[in-house]
Design a protein around this motif. Sequence first.
Motif, PDB file in Angstrom:
ATOM      1  N   GLU A 281       0.835  -1.209   0.000  1.00 29.15           N
ATOM      2  CA  GLU A 281       0.000   0.000   0.000  1.00 29.15           C
ATOM      3  C   GLU A 281       0.870   1.259   0.000  1.00 29.15           C
ATOM      4  O   GLU A 281       0.580   2.233  -0.690  1.00 29.15           O
ATOM      5  N   TRP A 282       1.952   1.255   0.800  1.00 31.79           N
ATOM      6  CA  TRP A 282       2.739   2.473   0.941  1.00 31.79           C
ATOM      7  C   TRP A 282       3.805   2.622  -0.138  1.00 31.79           C
ATOM      8  O   TRP A 282       4.140   3.746  -0.539  1.00 31.79           O
ATOM      9  N   ALA A 283       4.326   1.490  -0.658  1.00 27.71           N
ATOM     10  CA  ALA A 283       5.428   1.588  -1.616  1.00 27.71           C
ATOM     11  C   ALA A 283       4.968   1.610  -3.065  1.00 27.71           C
ATOM     12  O   ALA A 283       5.691   2.118  -3.923  1.00 27.71           O
ATOM     13  N   SER A 284       3.790   1.062  -3.363  1.00 29.58           N
ATOM     14  CA  SER A 284       3.358   1.015  -4.759  1.00 29.58           C
ATOM     15  C   SER A 284       3.258   2.401  -5.396  1.00 29.58           C
ATOM     16  O   SER A 284       3.631   2.558  -6.569  1.00 29.58           O
ATOM     17  N   PRO A 285       2.811   3.451  -4.677  1.00 27.81           N
ATOM     18  CA  PRO A 285       2.833   4.780  -5.302  1.00 27.81           C
ATOM     19  C   PRO A 285       4.245   5.252  -5.650  1.00 27.81           C
ATOM     20  O   PRO A 285       4.452   5.946  -6.648  1.00 27.81           O
ATOM     21  N   LEU A 286       5.230   4.878  -4.831  1.00 32.01           N
ATOM     22  CA  LEU A 286       6.617   5.249  -5.120  1.00 32.01           C
ATOM     23  C   LEU A 286       7.107   4.584  -6.390  1.00 32.01           C
ATOM     24  O   LEU A 286       7.987   5.115  -7.085  1.00 32.01           O
ATOM     25  N   ALA A 287       6.525   3.423  -6.697  1.00 36.08           N
ATOM     26  CA  ALA A 287       6.902   2.695  -7.913  1.00 36.08           C
ATOM     27  C   ALA A 287       6.087   3.132  -9.115  1.00 36.08           C
ATOM     28  O   ALA A 287       6.269   2.601 -10.216  1.00 36.08           O
ATOM     29  N   GLY A 288       5.181   4.081  -8.902  1.00 35.03           N
ATOM     30  CA  GLY A 288       4.377   4.575 -10.012  1.00 35.03           C
ATOM     31  C   GLY A 288       3.063   3.851 -10.195  1.00 35.03           C
ATOM     32  O   GLY A 288       2.281   4.209 -11.082  1.00 35.03           O
ATOM     33  N   ALA A 289       2.803   2.834  -9.403  1.00 34.17           N
ATOM     34  CA  ALA A 289       1.548   2.087  -9.529  1.00 34.17           C
ATOM     35  C   ALA A 289       0.423   2.861  -8.850  1.00 34.17           C
ATOM     36  O   ALA A 289       0.615   3.464  -7.793  1.00 34.17           O
ATOM     37  N   GLY A 290      -0.758   2.830  -9.455  1.00 32.39           N
ATOM     38  CA  GLY A 290      -1.881   3.541  -8.884  1.00 32.39           C
ATOM     39  C   GLY A 290      -2.445   2.863  -7.657  1.00 32.39           C
ATOM     40  O   GLY A 290      -3.090   3.500  -6.823  1.00 32.39           O
ATOM     41  N   ALA A 291      -2.200   1.569  -7.532  1.00 28.80           N
ATOM     42  CA  ALA A 291      -2.700   0.787  -6.401  1.00 28.80           C
ATOM     43  C   ALA A 291      -1.838  -0.455  -6.283  1.00 28.80           C
ATOM     44  O   ALA A 291      -1.137  -0.838  -7.231  1.00 28.80           O
ATOM     45  N   PRO A 292      -1.838  -1.105  -5.134  1.00 26.36           N
ATOM     46  CA  PRO A 292      -1.059  -2.340  -4.992  1.00 26.36           C
ATOM     47  C   PRO A 292      -1.477  -3.381  -6.020  1.00 26.36           C
ATOM     48  O   PRO A 292      -2.667  -3.514  -6.335  1.00 26.36           O
ATOM     49  N   ILE A 293      -0.507  -4.111  -6.533  1.00 26.11           N
ATOM     50  CA  ILE A 293      -0.787  -5.150  -7.528  1.00 26.11           C
ATOM     51  C   ILE A 293      -0.913  -6.488  -6.814  1.00 26.11           C
ATOM     52  O   ILE A 293       0.021  -6.921  -6.129  1.00 26.11           O
ATOM     53  N   PRO A 294      -2.042  -7.167  -6.966  1.00 25.49           N
ATOM     54  CA  PRO A 294      -2.291  -8.423  -6.232  1.00 25.49           C
ATOM     55  C   PRO A 294      -1.659  -9.625  -6.940  1.00 25.49           C
ATOM     56  O   PRO A 294      -2.324 -10.368  -7.655  1.00 25.49           O
ATOM     57  N   PHE A 295      -0.366  -9.827  -6.725  1.00 26.41           N
ATOM     58  CA  PHE A 295       0.332 -10.901  -7.433  1.00 26.41           C
ATOM     59  C   PHE A 295      -0.274 -12.269  -7.133  1.00 26.41           C
ATOM     60  O   PHE A 295      -0.274 -13.156  -7.997  1.00 26.41           O
ATOM     61  N   GLU A 296      -0.784 -12.469  -5.926  1.00 26.71           N
ATOM     62  CA  GLU A 296      -1.397 -13.757  -5.601  1.00 26.71           C
ATOM     63  C   GLU A 296      -2.631 -13.999  -6.462  1.00 26.71           C
ATOM     64  O   GLU A 296      -2.872 -15.105  -6.930  1.00 26.71           O
ATOM     65  N   ARG A 297      -3.418 -12.940  -6.678  1.00 26.19           N
ATOM     66  CA  ARG A 297      -4.616 -13.069  -7.494  1.00 26.19           C
ATOM     67  C   ARG A 297      -4.275 -13.299  -8.961  1.00 26.19           C
ATOM     68  O   ARG A 297      -5.062 -13.879  -9.712  1.00 26.19           O
ATOM     69  N   LEU A 298      -3.099 -12.844  -9.375  1.00 24.50           N
ATOM     70  CA  LEU A 298      -2.663 -13.000 -10.763  1.00 24.50           C
ATOM     71  C   LEU A 298      -1.951 -14.326 -11.001  1.00 24.50           C
ATOM     72  O   LEU A 298      -1.596 -14.633 -12.137  1.00 24.50           O
ATOM     73  N   ASP A 299      -1.736 -15.106  -9.959  1.00 28.50           N
ATOM     74  CA  ASP A 299      -1.093 -16.428 -10.070  1.00 28.50           C
ATOM     75  C   ASP A 299      -2.175 -17.463 -10.383  1.00 28.50           C
ATOM     76  O   ASP A 299      -2.868 -17.951  -9.499  1.00 28.50           O
ATOM     77  N   ILE A 300      -2.292 -17.806 -11.654  1.00 32.56           N
ATOM     78  CA  ILE A 300      -3.384 -18.691 -12.082  1.00 32.56           C
ATOM     79  C   ILE A 300      -3.082 -20.151 -11.780  1.00 32.56           C
ATOM     80  O   ILE A 300      -4.002 -20.969 -11.656  1.00 32.56           O
ATOM     81  N   VAL A 301      -1.831 -20.503 -11.624  1.00 27.47           N
ATOM     82  CA  VAL A 301      -1.523 -21.883 -11.211  1.00 27.47           C
ATOM     83  C   VAL A 301      -2.073 -22.112  -9.806  1.00 27.47           C
ATOM     84  O   VAL A 301      -2.705 -23.140  -9.525  1.00 27.47           O
ATOM     85  N   ALA A 302      -1.854 -21.152  -8.920  1.00 28.21           N
ATOM     86  CA  ALA A 302      -2.377 -21.279  -7.557  1.00 28.21           C
ATOM     87  C   ALA A 302      -3.905 -21.257  -7.541  1.00 28.21           C
ATOM     88  O   ALA A 302      -4.529 -21.845  -6.658  1.00 28.21           O
ATOM     89  N   ARG A 303      -4.507 -20.598  -8.518  1.00 27.44           N
ATOM     90  CA  ARG A 303      -5.963 -20.484  -8.569  1.00 27.44           C
ATOM     91  C   ARG A 303      -6.584 -21.464  -9.572  1.00 27.44           C
ATOM     92  O   ARG A 303      -7.746 -21.306  -9.957  1.00 27.44           O
ATOM     93  N   ALA A 304      -5.823 -22.463  -9.982  1.00 27.71           N
ATOM     94  CA  ALA A 304      -6.284 -23.370 -11.042  1.00 27.71           C
ATOM     95  C   ALA A 304      -7.621 -24.016 -10.713  1.00 27.71           C
ATOM     96  O   ALA A 304      -8.426 -24.300 -11.623  1.00 27.71           O
ATOM     97  N   GLY A 305      -7.880 -24.255  -9.451  1.00 25.81           N
ATOM     98  CA  GLY A 305      -9.134 -24.878  -9.064  1.00 25.81           C
ATOM     99  C   GLY A 305     -10.350 -24.027  -9.368  1.00 25.81           C
ATOM    100  O   GLY A 305     -11.484 -24.539  -9.411  1.00 25.81           O
TER     101      GLY A 305
END
Length: 381
Positions: A281-305
């Motif tokens: 939440e605090w560092a993503s704006p420093l990286a230029g991102a508008g909001a935190p990026i949910p890498f867990e949600r983007l991991d489709i192998v983990a969400r294969a079910g």
Amino acid sequence: MIAAALAGALAALGFASLHMARKVVTPATRPADTEILRLDTDAQTITLARTPDTQLPGRYGLFTTGTADYVKLGSVVSEDADSVTRKLLTHVPDTAKLSSAAAFSGWYFDRPEQLHLPFTPELIGSALGPCPAWLFPAGDGDVWVIQVHGRGATRAECLRAVPVFHAMGITSLVVSYRNDGEAPRSRAGTYTLGATEWRDVDAAVGFARRHGAKRVILMGWSMGGAVALQLSLHSAHRDTIAGLILESPVVDWRVVLGYQASMLRVPPTVTSLAIRALRSEWASPLAGAGAPIPFERLDIVARAGELRHPILILHSDDDGFVPSDASHDLVVARPDLVQMKVFDVARHTKLWNYDQDRWSDSIRSWVQERGLAGTVDAQQA
């Protein structure tokens, strides 16, 4: 003294991590990745600096500047340790002046008119504003494919796939999405790696339904694969989606970023910190991102079910940019839904260019096995 040195090292590490994080989410201009060494307008050939891409067999494109901004390239006619000479498939006059810096491309087609198929420009209404699209009608209009381009690309990347679907009576909608240089810009102006871009493509599914589509295939290229996968999991139109075709897809961003960092000899610690920054939440704006990026949600192998739609993956084990590991893992995780056609030699999103027949046959067979081919009008065939 030791404390000062340690503080300096930590500061450097933090700076490098934020720099990497910013590069991940910032839409990039197309970088020059080769050099024009010689242009022979009499023989209609062009000699390029040798790279893993420029030496590939097949048909490609070349972005350049000067009197032409894009030319089509044919087969390799000669090569040595440092250079590759290819046939020009775009006529270049003897008055041409091309800059030496150039970018090798798998697009081949860079404008819809080059397909010689009927199409209309469309605007897809999204939450951020109208997103330009190209509509190629085919068949009876019951089955549509929505094409989603990758990171740092535009919708022209997808044009190669239109003819194979058109021949099967499937309407193609080739779309844009936020921050790609054609669609509206978000407040931050940066990518979320599929976490929000899917909403613009979801608007395109709604557009397709309002215009008669009963079943929709999603086709995503590279990051467009991540977008398509998020859409398949979260869309209110899930029951309309008949399946996904993924070309060189991003299935897990952490695998991709780790691979790309290792290719650039970036220390794993920097990569790990960059991902943490983008998640924070605090560092993503420093990286230029508008909001935190949910890498867990983007991991489709983990969400294969959670997957419920059939998927065809086309991926090269020699991709060189998005490794095929996560694609293989997804097949293992969901063999009931996921099929994969493994290529070699071909590099990232260049499977059509390298082996058009196998690429097209793979798509055609998968579509026909699922009864998704439309009715082909004799005047369209």
